[in-house]
Design an enzyme around this catalytic site. Structure first.
Site, PDB file in Angstrom:
ATOM      1  N   ASN A  31      -3.145  -2.949  13.084  1.00  0.00           N
ATOM      2  CA  ASN A  31      -4.536  -2.712  13.495  1.00  0.00           C
ATOM      3  C   ASN A  31      -5.198  -4.073  13.625  1.00  0.00           C
ATOM      4  OD1 ASN A  31      -7.218  -2.080  13.761  1.00  0.00           O
ATOM      5  ND2 ASN A  31      -7.447  -1.155  11.727  1.00  0.00           N
ATOM      6  N   TRP A  32      -5.409  -4.488  14.871  1.00  0.00           N
ATOM      7  CA  TRP A  32      -5.975  -5.829  15.100  1.00  0.00           C
ATOM      8  C   TRP A  32      -7.480  -5.872  14.837  1.00  0.00           C
ATOM      9  CZ3 TRP A  32      -3.577  -8.980  19.750  1.00  0.00           C
ATOM     10  CH2 TRP A  32      -2.234  -9.251  19.451  1.00  0.00           C
ATOM     11  N   LYS A  33      -8.113  -4.705  14.655  1.00  0.00           N
ATOM     12  CA  LYS A  33      -9.571  -4.649  14.449  1.00  0.00           C
ATOM     13  C   LYS A  33     -10.264  -5.420  15.585  1.00  0.00           C
ATOM     14  CE  LYS A  33      -8.656  -3.918   9.594  1.00  0.00           C
ATOM     15  NZ  LYS A  33      -9.090  -4.026   8.217  1.00  0.00           N
ATOM     16  N   HIS A  86     -11.101   5.262  10.407  1.00  0.00           N
ATOM     17  CA  HIS A  86     -10.909   4.069   9.560  1.00  0.00           C
ATOM     18  C   HIS A  86     -12.158   3.873   8.705  1.00  0.00           C
ATOM     19  CE1 HIS A  86     -10.325  -0.048   8.301  1.00  0.00           C
ATOM     20  NE2 HIS A  86      -9.056   0.076   8.638  1.00  0.00           N
ATOM     21  N   GLU A 101     -13.774   1.355   7.967  1.00  0.00           N
ATOM     22  CA  GLU A 101     -14.802   0.475   8.549  1.00  0.00           C
ATOM     23  C   GLU A 101     -15.673   1.247   9.525  1.00  0.00           C
ATOM     24  OE1 GLU A 101     -12.073  -2.594   9.775  1.00  0.00           O
ATOM     25  OE2 GLU A 101     -11.728  -3.099   7.663  1.00  0.00           O
ATOM     26  N   GLU A 104      -5.672   4.354   2.911  1.00  0.00           N
ATOM     27  CA  GLU A 104      -6.132   2.970   2.807  1.00  0.00           C
ATOM     28  C   GLU A 104      -7.258   2.883   1.776  1.00  0.00           C
ATOM     29  OE1 GLU A 104      -5.146   0.586   6.613  1.00  0.00           O
ATOM     30  OE2 GLU A 104      -7.091   1.527   6.892  1.00  0.00           O
ATOM     31  N   GLY A 109      -8.237  -6.040   3.215  1.00  0.00           N
ATOM     32  CA  GLY A 109      -8.684  -7.410   3.461  1.00  0.00           C
ATOM     33  C   GLY A 109      -8.996  -8.194   2.205  1.00  0.00           C
ATOM     34  N   SER A 164      -3.929  -4.700   2.546  1.00  0.00           N
ATOM     35  CA  SER A 164      -3.282  -5.947   2.127  1.00  0.00           C
ATOM     36  C   SER A 164      -1.755  -5.849   2.089  1.00  0.00           C
ATOM     37  CB  SER A 164      -3.837  -6.418   0.778  1.00  0.00           C
ATOM     38  OG  SER A 164      -5.230  -6.697   0.888  1.00  0.00           O
ATOM     39  N   GLY A 215      -3.448  -4.675   8.703  1.00  0.00           N
ATOM     40  CA  GLY A 215      -4.549  -5.379   9.351  1.00  0.00           C
ATOM     41  C   GLY A 215      -4.190  -6.833   9.609  1.00  0.00           C
ATOM     42  N   GLY A 216      -4.699  -7.717   8.748  1.00  0.00           N
ATOM     43  CA  GLY A 216      -4.564  -9.167   8.958  1.00  0.00           C
ATOM     44  C   GLY A 216      -3.158  -9.634   9.253  1.00  0.00           C
TER      45      GLY A 216
HETATM   46  P1  13P Z   1      -5.579  -5.559   5.775  1.00  0.00           P
HETATM   47  O1  13P Z   1      -4.078  -5.383   5.982  1.00  0.00           O
HETATM   48  O2  13P Z   1      -6.122  -6.774   6.464  1.00  0.00           O
HETATM   49  O3  13P Z   1      -5.941  -5.439   4.343  1.00  0.00           O
HETATM   50  O4  13P Z   1      -6.275  -4.324   6.540  1.00  0.00           O
HETATM   51  C1  13P Z   1      -5.822  -3.038   6.298  1.00  0.00           C
HETATM   52  C2  13P Z   1      -6.450  -2.136   7.284  1.00  0.00           C
HETATM   53  O5  13P Z   1      -7.631  -1.855   7.225  1.00  0.00           O
HETATM   54  C3  13P Z   1      -5.590  -1.603   8.364  1.00  0.00           C
HETATM   55  O6  13P Z   1      -6.218  -0.580   9.069  1.00  0.00           O
END
Ligand code: 13P
Length: 250
Positions: free
Chosen positions: A9-11, A92, A94, A163, A169, A208, A229-230
């Site tokens: 997930n590149w956000k 998600h 967020e 999640e 993050g 993470s 994510g990251g």
């Molecule tokens: P991180 O892997 O950066 O913690 O993000 C997780 C996430 O929200 C994937 O959708």
């Protein structure tokens, strides 16, 4: 046996230039035939990503619950499918937080994805405060009961992503024990909601996930993959996670 699924997930990150990372990621996906791999970049990068990623599925991070209409700024599942998306992340944390998406809104988005024959990745997860209060399983089970679409024959696939918000993050990963407990609770809720079909739904862990903790997480019962994510933004970090999933399937 459920195949492992690893989704990036590149956000709101990435650019046309960053799509160069997809070459090595797609190559790792082709070398891991037992694992399904996907990357979900921002909407504007879906079509160009699709053109550069043989062996890799491309997805989106959200969609509208309706198929078309007067919804300024929104994008429908049909449009995403036309752009090359095979899956859509919905609900998600967020988006639940920033856009106040309710369980009912998340369910309608998931159903919109399924109507197009796409995979819907339904995200659930508790806050730090909720976990400290001992309410994590109750909160996640409630989110799932409210957000899970009712699937019919021939429609797309439902995937669930657990999640925990406090792990996203932050570098704080849930312990294998906590993940095992929650994934078992999610599996039980899937059984209640979907009957026998609940056993074939893949449950991803997200929060993470990194090259150095992926193998341990993939070894946990009922962890069928990861939502990353990251660490999905570069091939250097994402490829070892794909390889860990391939190792767990052997
Ligand atoms: P991180 O892997 O950066 O913690 O993000 C997780 C996430 O929200 C994937 O959708």
């Amino acid at each position: 046996m459920r195949r492992k699924l690893v989704v990036g997930n590149w956000k709101m990150n990435g650019s046309l230039a960053q799509l160069k990372e997809l070459g090595a990621i797609a190559s790792a996906a082709r070398n891991s035939p037992g694992v399904d791999v996907a990357v979900c970049p921002p909407f504007t990068l879906i079509a160009p990503a699709r053109a550069r990623s043989a062996g890799l599925a491309v997805g989106a991070q959200d969609c509208h619950g309706k198929d078309s209409g007067a919804f300024t700024g929104s994008v429908s599942a049909a449009m995403l499918k036309e752009a090359g998306a095979r899956l859509i992340i919905v609900g998600h944390s967020e988006r639940r937080a920033e856009h106040r998406e309710s369980d009912a809104a998340v369910r309608s988005k998931a159903e919109a994805a399924l109507r197009q024959g796409l995979q819907a990745i339904v995200c659930v997860g508790e806050s730090d405060e909720e976990r400290r209060a001992g309410r994590a399983v109750e909160i996640v089970s409630g989110q799932l009961a409210g957000s899970l679409p009712q699937i019919g024959e021939g429609e797309g696939e439902i995937v669930v992503a657990y999640e925990p918000i406090w792990a996203i993050g932050t570098g704080n990963t849930a312990t294998p024990q906590d993940v095992a407990e929650m994934h078992a609770a999610i599996r039980a809720e899937l059984g209640r909601a979907l009957g026998g079909r609940g056993g074939s739904v893949r449950i991803l862990y997200g929060g993470s996930v990194k090259p150095d903790n992926a193998a341990e997480l993939f070894a946990v019962p009922d962890v069928d993959g990861a939502l990353v994510g990251g660490a999905s933004l570069t091939a250097k970090d994402f490829v070892p996670i794909i390889e860990a999933a391939a190792g767990a399937g052997r």
